[in-house]
Design a protein around this motif. Structure first.
Motif, PDB file in Angstrom:
ATOM      1  N   VAL A  82       0.837  -1.186   0.000  1.00  0.00           N
ATOM      2  CA  VAL A  82       0.000   0.000   0.000  1.00  0.00           C
ATOM      3  C   VAL A  82       0.882   1.250   0.000  1.00  0.00           C
ATOM      4  N   PHE A  83       0.510   2.217  -0.825  1.00  0.00           N
ATOM      5  CA  PHE A  83       1.283   3.451  -0.986  1.00  0.00           C
ATOM      6  C   PHE A  83       0.342   4.643  -0.770  1.00  0.00           C
ATOM      7  N   PRO A  84       0.189   5.109   0.487  1.00  0.00           N
ATOM      8  CA  PRO A  84      -0.677   6.257   0.751  1.00  0.00           C
ATOM      9  C   PRO A  84      -0.065   7.551   0.215  1.00  0.00           C
ATOM     10  N   VAL A  85      -0.887   8.366  -0.419  1.00  0.00           N
ATOM     11  CA  VAL A  85      -0.476   9.691  -0.869  1.00  0.00           C
ATOM     12  C   VAL A  85      -1.565  10.683  -0.494  1.00  0.00           C
ATOM     13  N   SER A  86      -1.200  11.939  -0.389  1.00  0.00           N
ATOM     14  CA  SER A  86      -2.137  12.971   0.034  1.00  0.00           C
ATOM     15  C   SER A  86      -3.260  13.157  -0.979  1.00  0.00           C
ATOM     16  N   ALA A  87      -4.469  13.326  -0.465  1.00  0.00           N
ATOM     17  CA  ALA A  87      -5.607  13.617  -1.334  1.00  0.00           C
ATOM     18  C   ALA A  87      -5.506  15.017  -1.924  1.00  0.00           C
ATOM     19  N   GLU A  88      -4.582  15.835  -1.404  1.00  0.00           N
ATOM     20  CA  GLU A  88      -4.369  17.196  -1.890  1.00  0.00           C
ATOM     21  C   GLU A  88      -3.257  17.272  -2.933  1.00  0.00           C
ATOM     22  N   ILE A  89      -2.642  16.158  -3.253  1.00  0.00           N
ATOM     23  CA  ILE A  89      -1.509  16.146  -4.173  1.00  0.00           C
ATOM     24  C   ILE A  89      -1.960  16.594  -5.565  1.00  0.00           C
ATOM     25  N   THR A  90      -1.055  17.243  -6.290  1.00  0.00           N
ATOM     26  CA  THR A  90      -1.392  17.674  -7.644  1.00  0.00           C
ATOM     27  C   THR A  90      -1.366  16.489  -8.606  1.00  0.00           C
ATOM     28  N   ASP A  91      -2.035  16.637  -9.740  1.00  0.00           N
ATOM     29  CA  ASP A  91      -2.059  15.563 -10.731  1.00  0.00           C
ATOM     30  C   ASP A  91      -0.655  15.239 -11.227  1.00  0.00           C
ATOM     31  N   VAL A  92       0.170  16.266 -11.427  1.00  0.00           N
ATOM     32  CA  VAL A  92       1.541  16.053 -11.910  1.00  0.00           C
ATOM     33  C   VAL A  92       2.333  15.226 -10.904  1.00  0.00           C
ATOM     34  N   SER A  96       3.838  11.304 -11.314  1.00  0.00           N
ATOM     35  CA  SER A  96       5.252  11.037 -11.103  1.00  0.00           C
ATOM     36  C   SER A  96       5.461   9.935 -10.079  1.00  0.00           C
ATOM     37  N   LEU A  97       4.719   9.978  -8.976  1.00  0.00           N
ATOM     38  CA  LEU A  97       4.850   8.964  -7.934  1.00  0.00           C
ATOM     39  C   LEU A  97       4.363   7.604  -8.420  1.00  0.00           C
ATOM     40  N   ALA A  98       3.306   7.586  -9.219  1.00  0.00           N
ATOM     41  CA  ALA A  98       2.779   6.326  -9.743  1.00  0.00           C
ATOM     42  C   ALA A  98       3.811   5.631 -10.619  1.00  0.00           C
ATOM     43  N   VAL A  99       4.495   6.399 -11.444  1.00  0.00           N
ATOM     44  CA  VAL A  99       5.514   5.841 -12.329  1.00  0.00           C
ATOM     45  C   VAL A  99       6.708   5.362 -11.516  1.00  0.00           C
ATOM     46  N   GLU A 100       7.146   6.182 -10.554  1.00  0.00           N
ATOM     47  CA  GLU A 100       8.317   5.832  -9.758  1.00  0.00           C
ATOM     48  C   GLU A 100       8.074   4.581  -8.916  1.00  0.00           C
ATOM     49  N   ALA A 101       6.843   4.435  -8.390  1.00  0.00           N
ATOM     50  CA  ALA A 101       6.522   3.292  -7.534  1.00  0.00           C
ATOM     51  C   ALA A 101       6.103   2.063  -8.332  1.00  0.00           C
ATOM     52  N   ARG A 102       5.979   2.203  -9.648  1.00  0.00           N
ATOM     53  CA  ARG A 102       5.485   1.117 -10.506  1.00  0.00           C
ATOM     54  C   ARG A 102       4.127   0.618 -10.005  1.00  0.00           C
ATOM     55  N   THR A 155      15.901  17.288   3.906  1.00  0.00           N
ATOM     56  CA  THR A 155      17.259  17.623   3.497  1.00  0.00           C
ATOM     57  C   THR A 155      17.521  17.390   2.020  1.00  0.00           C
ATOM     58  N   ALA A 156      16.543  16.873   1.288  1.00  0.00           N
ATOM     59  CA  ALA A 156      16.731  16.602  -0.147  1.00  0.00           C
ATOM     60  C   ALA A 156      15.349  16.429  -0.774  1.00  0.00           C
ATOM     61  N   ARG A 157      15.337  16.145  -2.068  1.00  0.00           N
ATOM     62  CA  ARG A 157      14.066  15.909  -2.747  1.00  0.00           C
ATOM     63  C   ARG A 157      13.337  14.749  -2.084  1.00  0.00           C
ATOM     64  N   PRO A 158      12.023  14.862  -1.881  1.00  0.00           N
ATOM     65  CA  PRO A 158      11.275  13.746  -1.285  1.00  0.00           C
ATOM     66  C   PRO A 158      11.463  12.454  -2.067  1.00  0.00           C
ATOM     67  N   LYS A 159      11.585  11.372  -1.341  1.00  0.00           N
ATOM     68  CA  LYS A 159      11.786  10.058  -1.953  1.00  0.00           C
ATOM     69  C   LYS A 159      10.694   9.109  -1.472  1.00  0.00           C
ATOM     70  N   ILE A 160      10.538   8.008  -2.189  1.00  0.00           N
ATOM     71  CA  ILE A 160       9.643   6.952  -1.739  1.00  0.00           C
ATOM     72  C   ILE A 160      10.457   5.994  -0.874  1.00  0.00           C
ATOM     73  N   VAL A 161      10.002   5.779   0.365  1.00  0.00           N
ATOM     74  CA  VAL A 161      10.696   4.866   1.266  1.00  0.00           C
ATOM     75  C   VAL A 161       9.800   3.652   1.519  1.00  0.00           C
ATOM     76  N   LEU A 162      10.423   2.559   1.905  1.00  0.00           N
ATOM     77  CA  LEU A 162       9.706   1.295   2.064  1.00  0.00           C
ATOM     78  C   LEU A 162       9.874   0.770   3.477  1.00  0.00           C
ATOM     79  N   ARG A 163       8.763   0.322   4.060  1.00  0.00           N
ATOM     80  CA  ARG A 163       8.792  -0.326   5.375  1.00  0.00           C
ATOM     81  C   ARG A 163       8.000  -1.626   5.270  1.00  0.00           C
ATOM     82  N   ASP A 164       8.604  -2.719   5.694  1.00  0.00           N
ATOM     83  CA  ASP A 164       7.896  -3.994   5.578  1.00  0.00           C
ATOM     84  C   ASP A 164       6.925  -4.163   6.743  1.00  0.00           C
ATOM     85  N   THR A 165       6.055  -5.141   6.614  1.00  0.00           N
ATOM     86  CA  THR A 165       4.988  -5.281   7.597  1.00  0.00           C
ATOM     87  C   THR A 165       5.506  -5.726   8.966  1.00  0.00           C
ATOM     88  N   ALA A 166       6.643  -6.426   8.998  1.00  0.00           N
ATOM     89  CA  ALA A 166       7.225  -6.784  10.300  1.00  0.00           C
ATOM     90  C   ALA A 166       7.607  -5.526  11.068  1.00  0.00           C
TER      91      ALA A 166
END
Length: 317
Positions: A82-92, A96-102, A155-166
């Motif tokens: 699951v990849f939660p994103v803000s409901a206020e996020i812009t379409d652009v 971009s996040l959809a492509v990056e997260a596949r 401190t840098a451009r926002p990135k997608i980070v991953l946390r496993d269910t454990a």
């Protein structure tokens, strides 16, 4: 190994199914019992698995409404990431996040689904979250089961980070032990659930403990203050700017029900701490965490050696 959070949800539903899990603080005031939350999440999981393979990344773009916990838990129960994103996020930004997260799918508002019609093969609207049939558990399958989050970009451009269910299970248990979430607690959730802080303290820890969450769509003092004064709220996680606004605008009132209030997301100014304690009679604790690992320290305002300038001690583990 099955996710312990989902096992605990099932246990709450079986042992105290009528206890309120979520109450929506907006027009209509919808509620979900723990039994309804469990059954809704399992039904949505079956709906997701009928459309999407286990292990796929599913974006979640829904406001702070009761559909959110049903969809979040349902996606995990389906064996998807699951990849939660803000409901206020812009379409652009969304594209971009959809492509990056596949991402293989989007569960979201009409706007979010329309924005990703070229980027993801499957879109599930908010109306489908409660329209699913059947509550039987589903088999997660062999796919990876993770949480993806956008980092704050401090401190840098926002990135997608991953946390496993454990790690989600571990931090849920640690938060409950350090802060003291219980089934009797009522949590006022005003931080967006798409953020690590809001998700952990408005969904993961309360569901782990079996607490009741009063879900607010944002920083609306017309809703927040009556809840703190008369709504039986016992736990109040918020950001420093929210406490500052309450000091500036809110009417002085003893918040006799509030057992613990605490801040995260930024340092809490000592001036705000002093003003809030003077005006409302409540000490504000501090909490520190990071999107990559979750909450890791807590300064308990009930502790003997509490210091409002510090973020406290590390959780066990």
């Amino acid at each position: 190994m099955a996710m312990q959070l989902l096992q605990r949800l099932d246990a709450h539903a079986r042992l105290a199914g009528r206890r309120t899990a979520y109450r929506e603080l907006c027009a209509g005031g919808r509620e979900l019992s723990y039994e309804q939350l469990r059954d809704g999440a399992m039904a949505f999981a079956r709906h997701v698995r009928s459309k999407i393979a286990a292990g796929a990344v599913v974006m979640l773009c829904v406001p702070n409404r009761i559909e959110y916990p049903v969809a979040f838990l349902g996606i995990l129960a389906a064996g998807c990431s699951v990849f939660p994103v803000s409901a206020e996020i812009t379409d652009v930004e969304l594209r971009s996040l959809a492509v990056e997260a596949r991402a293989a799918a989007i569960v979201g508002t009409d706007r979010a689904c329309a924005a990703l019609k070229e980027e993801v093969p499957m879109a599930i609207g908010v109306a489908e979250i409660f329209a699913s049939d059947g509550a039987a558990a589903v088999e997660p399958g062999d796919g990876a089961l993770d949480l993806l989050l956008c980092s704050s970009g401090t401190t840098a451009r926002p990135k997608i980070v991953l946390r496993d269910t454990a790690s989600l299970d571990a931090v849920s248990a640690s938060m409950c032990a350090a802060i003291g979430f219980t089934p009797e607690d009522r949590v006022l959730s005003i931080v967006p659930l798409c953020h690590s802080y809001g998700l952990e303290h408005g969904l993961l820890a309360p569901v782990w403990a079996g607490s009741t969450v009063h879900l607010c769509g944002g920083l609306d003092l017309g809703i927040i203050m009556p809840q703190l004064e008369n709504g039986g709220i016992t736990l109040f996680p918020a950001v420093p700017s929210a406490y500052d606004m309450m000091c500036q605008v809110g009417e002085a009132q003893q918040l006799s029900f509030v057992r613990k209030a605490y801040a995260a997301g930024a340092p809490l100014p000592k001036s705000v701490y002093d003003a809030f304690e003077t005006k409302f009679g409540v000490r504000i604790g501090q909490l520190y965490g990071a999107t990559e690992i979750g909450s890791v320290t807590f300064s308990d305002p009930e502790a003997a050696h509490f210091d409002p300038r510090r973020v406290g001690v590390a959780y066990d583990g």
